[in-house]
Design an enzyme around this catalytic site. Structure first.
Site, PDB file in Angstrom:
ATOM      1  CG  ASN A 108      -0.278  -0.032   2.540  1.00 15.23           C
ATOM      2  OD1 ASN A 108       0.949   0.035   2.633  1.00 15.23           O
ATOM      3  ND2 ASN A 108      -1.060  -0.173   3.598  1.00 15.23           N
ATOM      4  CE  LYS A 109       3.743   2.074   4.336  1.00 14.86           C
ATOM      5  NZ  LYS A 109       3.094   0.823   4.729  1.00 14.86           N
TER       6      LYS A 109
END
Length: 373
Positions: free
Chosen positions: A183-184
């Site tokens: 999710n980065k």
């Protein structure tokens, strides 16, 4: 669920496949491969640091940073109450004491004005943790650290491409850490990075990630470390992602602006700040904090959204409310009202890099249905 909009989906349509195939064709799939060094060098350069040490995840990066600074029994580390438990793990395991600072309810970051009052003769370090999309107000914290001779660990896990007063996040700590979870802004699947300008700390971290093998007596150990090595496959993925970081930052800011426009005027809902005096929001995730006047808490709202096909994730549970830490006798009687409210009333909606404008429109429409009185 048909039509379900997940909270995160990465975007992997650049050179990821090309670089991964190079790894397979060459046979370099372990941590010995050339992509690891290239990723370390280019990522460190991107955040203005001399050294990059690639590791297996962001938690491992924090663990190694705490260990490298020799934080142990009798020491205190000042950190935000509102953060992920990764920040406290190695501090507690090493016998040191985490000392908590409440949040600024507007930015969701640690309140820099509260830091100095927490310092005691046992304080050894301050851990800065940038939260969700805006950085901590760094300069006042660094000033306190300098005046009191304290080390600074900067957790920039969520800040790929973000700046503070024009300077890259990840450039402020004695040791700074990043996560490359999917999710980065930059992902390696699982992975992390430690960056520093200190030659000795860099060498210590390299040893800690590799079981503290010695150059001339490989299987004779003077210190305990971990196997935190990043593979060539992961680094290849990360390098392809890093090539597009500016594009990804612009994309996230556009997504955040669209959410803000579509949700403007929704009563009883605190939206993320678009900017502060020192940074524009990078919208790592798009969070909401519900006013109690809505009659809803985060858990209820998230359940209603899930029933309508929208993925969400809760805000962090504050450290002083963590059962595992309370069982250790930590934080007895402590209250951090801003952090407590953010956990009780806050959550974030689909924010992944691959999210389409159409999906943002669908999510916004469902939020209006679910959250309007």
């Amino acid at each position: 669920m048909a039509g379900f909009i997940p909270v995160n989906e990465p975007l992997l349509d650049g050179n990821e496949k090309k670089y991964l195939l190079e790894c397979i064709a060459s046979g370099w799939i372990s941590s010995e491969g050339p992509f690891v060094k290239e990723f370390e060098q280019k990522f460190a350069a991107r955040v203005g640091r001399k050294h990059g040490i690639a590791v297996s995840n962001g938690t491992g990066a924090l663990d190694a940073a705490v260990e490298a600074l020799d934080i142990g029994p009798g020491d205190e580390v000042i950190m935000p109450a509102f953060t992920i438990i990764s920040c406290v793990n190695q501090v507690v395991r090493n016998g040191a004491t985490p000392v908590l600072v409440d949040s600024d309810p507007a930015t969701w970051n640690m309140d820099a004005a509260q830091v100095e009052a927490k310092i005691t003769p046992r304080t050894k370090a301050i851990m800065i943790v940038h939260i969700y999309g805006l950085p901590v107000d760094v300069d006042p914290v660094l000033d306190v650290a300098r005046r009191h001779g304290l080390k600074v660990i900067e957790d920039a896990a969520e800040m790929h491409g973000q700046t503070y007063r024009g300077r890259p996040c990840g450039s402020f700590g004695d040791l700074s850490t990043f996560s490359f979870y999917p999710n980065k802004h930059v992902t390696t699947g699982e992975g992390g990075m430690i960056v520093t300008d200190d030659d000795e700390l860099a060498e210590t971290c390299r040893g800690l990630r590799n079981l503290c093998f010695q150059p001339h007596k490989r299987f004779v150990h003077e210190r305990l470390g971990w196997n935190l090595r990043m593979t060539n496959l992961q680094a290849a993925l990360g390098l392809a992602q890093l090539e597009r970081l500016d594009e990804f930052v612009a994309r996230k800011r556009r997504m955040g602006a669209l959410y803000t426009r579509l949700l403007a005027g929704l009563p009883g809902v605190q939206l993320p700040l678009t900017h502060t005096a020192y940074a524009d929001n990078i919208y790592w995730v798009y969070g909401l904090v519900l006013d109690e006047s809505t009659g809803l808490d985060a858990e209820t709202a998230m359940k209603r959204l899930a029933d309508r096909g929208v993925g969400t994730r809760p805000f962090f549970c504050p450290m002083h409310q963590q059962p595992v830490l309370r069982k250790r006798g930590l934080f007895e009687g402590e209250r951090h009202p801003a952090a407590e409210r953010m956990y009780r009333q806050g959550f974030y909606v689909p924010s992944g890099m691959a999210l389409s404008d159409d999906s943002i429109g669908v999510v916004a429409g469902i939020l209006h249905q679910v959250l309007r009185p």
